[in-house]
Design a protein around this motif. Structure first.
Motif, mmCIF file in Angstrom:
data_model
loop_
_atom_site.group_PDB
_atom_site.id
_atom_site.type_symbol
_atom_site.label_atom_id
_atom_site.label_comp_id
_atom_site.label_asym_id
_atom_site.label_seq_id
_atom_site.Cartn_x
_atom_site.Cartn_y
_atom_site.Cartn_z
ATOM 1 N N PHE A 1 5.145 9.673 7.202
ATOM 2 C CA PHE A 1 6.189 9.751 7.876
ATOM 3 C C PHE A 1 7.201 9.184 7.181
ATOM 4 C CE2 PHE A 1 9.151 8.142 11.147
ATOM 5 C CZ PHE A 1 9.742 9.525 11.510
ATOM 6 N N ARG A 2 6.868 7.727 6.606
ATOM 7 C CA ARG A 2 7.990 7.152 5.923
ATOM 8 C C ARG A 2 8.274 7.645 5.035
ATOM 9 N NH1 ARG A 2 6.185 1.244 4.588
ATOM 10 N NH2 ARG A 2 5.355 1.284 6.803
ATOM 11 N N ALA A 3 7.430 8.336 3.892
ATOM 12 C CA ALA A 3 7.469 8.913 2.764
ATOM 13 C C ALA A 3 8.608 10.216 2.968
ATOM 14 C CB ALA A 3 6.279 9.558 2.031
ATOM 15 N N SER B 1 0.928 -1.073 -0.006
ATOM 16 C CA SER B 1 -0.126 0.107 -0.099
ATOM 17 C C SER B 1 0.841 1.172 0.038
ATOM 18 C CB SER B 1 -0.944 0.008 1.308
ATOM 19 O OG SER B 1 -0.156 0.144 2.635
ATOM 20 N N PHE B 2 2.017 1.196 0.479
ATOM 21 C CA PHE B 2 2.797 2.395 0.904
ATOM 22 C C PHE B 2 3.452 2.481 -0.774
ATOM 23 C CE2 PHE B 2 7.280 3.990 0.914
ATOM 24 C CZ PHE B 2 7.187 5.151 1.583
ATOM 25 N N ILE B 3 3.829 1.583 -1.519
ATOM 26 C CA ILE B 3 4.436 1.712 -2.723
ATOM 27 C C ILE B 3 3.240 2.124 -3.697
ATOM 28 C CG2 ILE B 3 5.157 0.663 -4.722
ATOM 29 C CD1 ILE B 3 6.476 -1.461 -2.992
ATOM 30 N N ARG B 4 1.901 1.867 -3.233
ATOM 31 C CA ARG B 4 0.784 2.421 -4.246
ATOM 32 C C ARG B 4 0.612 3.489 -3.887
ATOM 33 N NH1 ARG B 4 -2.593 -1.198 -2.745
ATOM 34 N NH2 ARG B 4 -3.570 -0.099 -1.175
ATOM 35 N N TYR B 5 0.749 4.133 -2.770
ATOM 36 C CA TYR B 5 0.497 5.653 -2.371
ATOM 37 C C TYR B 5 1.686 6.308 -3.136
ATOM 38 C CZ TYR B 5 -3.011 5.026 1.004
ATOM 39 O OH TYR B 5 -4.240 4.616 1.854
ATOM 40 N N PHE B 6 2.987 5.873 -3.097
ATOM 41 C CA PHE B 6 4.084 6.551 -3.721
ATOM 42 C C PHE B 6 3.927 6.692 -5.287
ATOM 43 C CE2 PHE B 6 8.777 7.298 -3.674
ATOM 44 C CZ PHE B 6 8.536 7.747 -2.197
ATOM 45 N N GLY B 7 3.315 5.619 -5.869
ATOM 46 C CA GLY B 7 2.935 5.704 -7.464
ATOM 47 C C GLY B 7 1.723 6.485 -7.653
ATOM 48 N N PRO C 1 -2.435 12.459 -7.558
ATOM 49 C CA PRO C 1 -2.078 12.976 -6.265
ATOM 50 C C PRO C 1 -3.402 13.422 -5.556
ATOM 51 C CG PRO C 1 -1.453 14.521 -7.986
ATOM 52 C CD PRO C 1 -1.876 13.227 -8.812
ATOM 53 N N PHE C 2 -4.423 13.901 -6.118
ATOM 54 C CA PHE C 2 -5.347 14.366 -5.199
ATOM 55 C C PHE C 2 -6.299 13.101 -4.552
ATOM 56 C CE2 PHE C 2 -9.908 15.520 -4.479
ATOM 57 C CZ PHE C 2 -9.552 16.420 -3.709
ATOM 58 N N SER C 3 -6.799 12.098 -5.581
ATOM 59 C CA SER C 3 -7.381 10.996 -5.073
ATOM 60 C C SER C 3 -6.461 10.262 -4.144
ATOM 61 C CB SER C 3 -7.867 10.185 -6.083
ATOM 62 O OG SER C 3 -6.645 9.586 -7.066
ATOM 63 N N THR C 4 -5.099 10.245 -4.417
ATOM 64 C CA THR C 4 -4.364 9.505 -3.517
ATOM 65 C C THR C 4 -4.403 9.932 -2.009
ATOM 66 O OG1 THR C 4 -2.900 8.677 -5.211
ATOM 67 C CG2 THR C 4 -1.857 8.504 -3.233
ATOM 68 N N PHE C 5 -4.136 11.361 -1.957
ATOM 69 C CA PHE C 5 -4.092 11.961 -0.743
ATOM 70 C C PHE C 5 -5.632 11.943 0.005
ATOM 71 C CE2 PHE C 5 -0.861 15.042 -2.719
ATOM 72 C CZ PHE C 5 0.174 14.236 -2.610
ATOM 73 N N GLU C 6 -6.670 11.794 -0.740
ATOM 74 C CA GLU C 6 -7.937 11.662 -0.083
ATOM 75 C C GLU C 6 -8.147 10.182 0.348
ATOM 76 O OE1 GLU C 6 -10.967 12.587 -3.125
ATOM 77 O OE2 GLU C 6 -11.593 14.228 -1.759
ATOM 78 N N GLY D 1 7.714 14.415 0.224
ATOM 79 C CA GLY D 1 8.823 13.255 0.081
ATOM 80 C C GLY D 1 9.109 12.871 -1.454
ATOM 81 N N LEU D 2 8.411 13.034 -2.494
ATOM 82 C CA LEU D 2 8.648 12.592 -3.732
ATOM 83 C C LEU D 2 9.720 13.528 -4.209
ATOM 84 C CD1 LEU D 2 6.469 10.326 -3.123
ATOM 85 C CD2 LEU D 2 6.074 10.551 -5.487
ATOM 86 N N PRO D 3 9.107 14.988 -4.237
ATOM 87 C CA PRO D 3 10.139 15.920 -4.785
ATOM 88 C C PRO D 3 11.601 15.958 -4.093
ATOM 89 C CG PRO D 3 7.910 17.108 -4.622
ATOM 90 C CD PRO D 3 7.833 15.591 -3.759
ATOM 91 N N ALA D 4 11.357 15.822 -2.815
ATOM 92 C CA ALA D 4 12.584 15.765 -1.930
ATOM 93 C C ALA D 4 13.712 14.527 -2.673
ATOM 94 C CB ALA D 4 12.553 15.572 -0.500
ATOM 95 N N LEU D 5 12.985 13.473 -2.992
ATOM 96 C CA LEU D 5 13.639 12.496 -3.653
ATOM 97 C C LEU D 5 14.154 12.827 -4.910
ATOM 98 C CD1 LEU D 5 11.745 9.044 -3.222
ATOM 99 C CD2 LEU D 5 14.010 9.584 -2.303
ATOM 100 N N ALA D 6 13.674 13.631 -5.798
ATOM 101 C CA ALA D 6 14.013 14.045 -7.059
ATOM 102 C C ALA D 6 15.250 15.122 -6.708
ATOM 103 C CB ALA D 6 13.076 14.862 -7.707
ATOM 104 N N ALA D 7 15.154 16.126 -5.716
ATOM 105 C CA ALA D 7 16.156 16.772 -5.244
ATOM 106 C C ALA D 7 17.399 16.124 -4.968
ATOM 107 C CB ALA D 7 15.766 17.695 -4.243
#
Length: 207
Positions: free
Chosen positions: A33-35, A3-9, A15-20, A118-124
């Motif tokens: 927190f993990r992200a 589920s964590f990987i699914r949220y990541f993808g 993004p909006f439906s994922t955050f919901e 978390g995801l933009p931080a990974l890109a940075a």
């Protein structure tokens, strides 16, 4: 983990439906927190590698720390800076969310912003990882500076990557605030404020 990987993808493609979805997930806070923890740990490890490689700062630092030892110091503050930026941004979002009459929870906001940051931080982090890889592979600091400071493809890619990270974090933050606070148009200024706080912490402290 699935589920964590699914949220990541999902943060990348919808993004909006994922955050919901995170709002109703009983483990949403832990996943958010993990992200943000993953890039924080990676920045810490990379700072250690740069310190071992004797890397100097490619850009002036705002913090008054020794330039020759900056990455050694960054080992100790990279992780708390990213976590603090995430926590403070979420708290400010909740504060301004009351102005927008938001009804979401702080935990839900933290969960969504964890992925939004978390995801933009990974890109940075990827850019810093490339820097560390080149330095450890034997490239001198002067060669690296000539590669990135001069006009050409490397410099264009570097600037384009930075612009992408900023734009992405702004968009994701607005989506996270909208889902976390359950507000609509007022999510735009509040989301931009949240992203600005987090970006300021990163730009001031991390190199």
């Amino acid at each position: 983990m699935k589920s964590f990987i699914r949220y990541f993808g999902g943060t990348i493609v919808r993004p909006f439906s994922t955050f919901e979805s995170l709002q109703s997930d009983p483990k949403g806070f832990a996943k958010g927190f993990r992200a943000i923890l993953i890039p924080a740990v990676l920045f810490t490890i990379t700072a250690g590698l740069l310190a071992v490689g004797g890397a100097l700062l490619p850009a002036p630092a705002i913090l008054s720390l020794g330039g020759e030892n900056y990455y050694f110091y960054q080992i100790f503050f990279a992780l708390p800076v990213l976590l603090a930026g995430w926590a403070v941004s979420s708290a400010v979002v909740r504060l301004f969310g009351r102005w927008g009459k938001g009804t979401g929870s702080l935990r839900g906001t933290l969960a969504a912003l964890g992925f939004a940051f978390g995801l933009p931080a990974l890109a940075a982090w990827a850019g810093q990882a490339v820097f560390a890889g080149l330095i450890l592979s034997g490239m001198s600091q002067e060669e690296f500076m000539e590669l990135t400071a001069g006009s050409g493809t490397p410099r264009t890619v570097a600037f384009a990557g930075q612009a992408f990270v900023v734009a992405w974090i702004l968009l994701l933050s607005v989506a996270a605030v909208r889902a976390g606070l359950k507000i609509r148009w007022k999510a735009i200024p509040v989301g931009i404020l949240a992203a600005s706080i987090f970006l300021a912490a990163v730009l001031i402290c991390l190199r």
